[in-house]
Design a protein around this motif. Structure first.
Motif, short mmCIF file in Angstrom:
data_model
loop_
_atom_site.label_atom_id
_atom_site.label_comp_id
_atom_site.label_asym_id
_atom_site.label_seq_id
_atom_site.Cartn_x
_atom_site.Cartn_y
_atom_site.Cartn_z
N ILE A 1 0.84 -1.20 0.00
CA ILE A 1 0.00 0.00 0.00
C ILE A 1 0.87 1.25 0.00
O ILE A 1 0.62 2.21 -0.73
N ALA A 2 1.94 1.23 0.81
CA ALA A 2 2.84 2.38 0.86
C ALA A 2 3.54 2.60 -0.48
O ALA A 2 3.70 3.74 -0.93
N GLU A 3 3.92 1.52 -1.15
CA GLU A 3 4.57 1.64 -2.46
C GLU A 3 3.60 2.19 -3.51
O GLU A 3 3.96 3.04 -4.33
N ILE A 4 2.36 1.71 -3.49
CA ILE A 4 1.34 2.23 -4.40
C ILE A 4 1.12 3.71 -4.14
O ILE A 4 1.06 4.53 -5.07
N ALA A 5 0.99 4.06 -2.87
CA ALA A 5 0.77 5.46 -2.50
C ALA A 5 1.91 6.34 -2.99
O ALA A 5 1.69 7.44 -3.54
N TYR A 6 3.14 5.87 -2.81
CA TYR A 6 4.31 6.65 -3.25
C TYR A 6 4.31 6.83 -4.77
O TYR A 6 4.50 7.94 -5.27
N SER B 1 -8.29 18.16 -4.79
CA SER B 1 -9.36 17.20 -5.08
C SER B 1 -8.78 15.82 -5.35
O SER B 1 -9.32 14.80 -4.91
N ASP B 2 -7.67 15.77 -6.08
CA ASP B 2 -7.00 14.49 -6.32
C ASP B 2 -6.42 13.92 -5.03
O ASP B 2 -6.38 12.69 -4.85
N VAL B 3 -5.99 14.79 -4.12
CA VAL B 3 -5.49 14.33 -2.81
C VAL B 3 -6.59 13.60 -2.07
O VAL B 3 -6.39 12.50 -1.53
N TYR B 4 -7.78 14.19 -2.03
CA TYR B 4 -8.92 13.58 -1.33
C TYR B 4 -9.26 12.22 -1.95
O TYR B 4 -9.43 11.23 -1.23
N SER B 5 -9.35 12.19 -3.27
CA SER B 5 -9.72 10.94 -3.94
C SER B 5 -8.70 9.84 -3.66
O SER B 5 -9.06 8.68 -3.40
N LEU B 6 -7.41 10.18 -3.71
CA LEU B 6 -6.39 9.18 -3.40
C LEU B 6 -6.50 8.74 -1.95
O LEU B 6 -6.27 7.56 -1.63
N GLY B 7 -6.86 9.64 -1.05
CA GLY B 7 -7.07 9.26 0.34
C GLY B 7 -8.13 8.18 0.48
O GLY B 7 -7.96 7.21 1.22
N LEU B 8 -9.23 8.33 -0.25
CA LEU B 8 -10.29 7.31 -0.22
C LEU B 8 -9.80 5.99 -0.82
O LEU B 8 -10.14 4.91 -0.33
N LEU C 1 -6.68 4.83 -0.85
CA LEU C 1 -5.76 4.18 0.09
C LEU C 1 -6.51 3.63 1.30
O LEU C 1 -6.16 2.56 1.82
N LEU C 2 -7.55 4.34 1.75
CA LEU C 2 -8.38 3.83 2.84
C LEU C 2 -9.01 2.50 2.42
O LEU C 2 -9.06 1.54 3.20
N GLU C 3 -9.48 2.43 1.19
CA GLU C 3 -10.07 1.20 0.68
C GLU C 3 -9.04 0.08 0.59
O GLU C 3 -9.37 -1.10 0.79
N CYS C 4 -7.78 0.43 0.32
CA CYS C 4 -6.72 -0.58 0.29
C CYS C 4 -6.59 -1.26 1.66
O CYS C 4 -6.34 -2.48 1.74
N PHE C 5 -6.75 -0.49 2.73
CA PHE C 5 -6.64 -1.05 4.08
C PHE C 5 -7.91 -1.79 4.49
O PHE C 5 -7.84 -2.87 5.10
#
Length: 289
Positions: free
Chosen positions: A114-119, A200-207, A209-213
């Motif tokens: 998840i961290a690698e995908i996020a990066y 807006s892209d920050v928020y969407s990516l936050g959702l 990554l939350l779904e990844c967990f």
């Protein structure tokens, strides 16, 4: 009709098999007969005014972007083989792998992955924003996990589908007042039909990554139900996520866009998360011995 009877687009790109479909387009595996290589062709369903606008928007966005975290544009054109039904198309780099949505459904993702995908995604979006583009539709199905066929390098996350991308400065593409994007991953400002920004892209990516967990869509339901839900409440972030993930995801999904960290900050934080997850795994390995 055999595959050899299918017209070669622009005289060189011959479509073969369907490998993906969406609301506005289908994606085919194809052969570039000039260079003898495989490519992907995204063919829009029609050449109507709306489809041509989306085609030109995606073409313009991709033409100005060149980054290892983005699936690259190779060529573009309009298929006039049926004169009464022209079809715009994009010729894209063909990548090998799966999309993040499929990965989430099929298996539990490790913290390090998840961290690698996020990066990877954060670094790519930092570049996208620096070049004046807002993606506006970050979601698991628009993130490819690309394998390079070796045991040395991990799969890399790459962003696809810039069909509704917009400029940071200027009018929204959806000028008729409708909300454009995928309802489950819209930022509150997009749900309110306000101008999308890099935040807006920050928020969407936050959702994402939350779904990844959690392996659960945070704002399910119909388009209206999903869009309105985030205007009423912040997404529930588990307090027991490893490392700094609870704080990071809480900041990324703040309802106030100005309260969200920029990708320049997030890219560094995700890099640290990868390193920290390595440390945890190394410690766990020592303790087991």
């Amino acid at each position: 009709m055999s595959e050899h009877e299918v017209p070669a687009l622009l005289g060189r790109y011959r479509p073969h098999t369907l490998i993906g479909r969406g609301g506005e387009a289908r994606v085919f595996r194809a052969t570039d007969e000039l260079l003898d290589r495989e490519v992907a062709i995204k063919v829009y369903r029609s050449g109507g005014e709306e489809e041509m606008l989306q085609y030109r928007r995606e073409q313009a966005a991709l033409a100005r972007l060149s980054h290892h975290g983005i699936v690259s544009l190779i060529d573009a054109g309009v298929d006039y083989s049926a004169l009464d039904d022209p079809r715009p198309f994009l010729v894209m780099e063909l990548v090998s792998g799966t999309d993040l949505q499929t990965a989430i459904v099929e298996r539990t993702l490790a913290e390090r992955e998840i961290a690698e995908i996020a990066y990877d995604v954060s670094e790519a979006l930092e570049y996208v924003h620096a070049n004046g583009v807002v993606h506006r539709d970050i979601k698991p199905s628009n993130i490819m996990l690309v394998s390079y066929g070796t045991t040395t390098f991990r799969a890399r996350a790459r962003i696809t589908d810039f069909g509704i991308a917009s400029g940071i400065v200027g009018p929204e593409p959806d000028e008729n007042g409708t909300t454009t994007g995928t309802a489950a991953y819209l930022s509150p400002e997009q749900a309110s039909r306000e101008h999308a920004t890099p935040a807006s892209d920050v928020y969407s990516l936050g959702l994402v990554l939350l779904e990844c967990f959690t392996r659960t869509v945070t704002f399910p339901g119909s388009a209206v139900e999903s869009a309105l839900a985030r205007l009423r409440a912040d997404p529930p972030i588990p307090g027991d996520l490893p490392g700094q993930w609870t704080a990071l995801l809480t900041a990324m999904t703040a309802r106030d866009p100005l309260a969200r960290p920029p990708f320049a900050t997030l890219t560094a934080a995700f890099r640290d998360a990868v390193i920290e997850s390595d440390g945890v795994h190394a410690s766990a390995g020592v303790s087991r011995d």
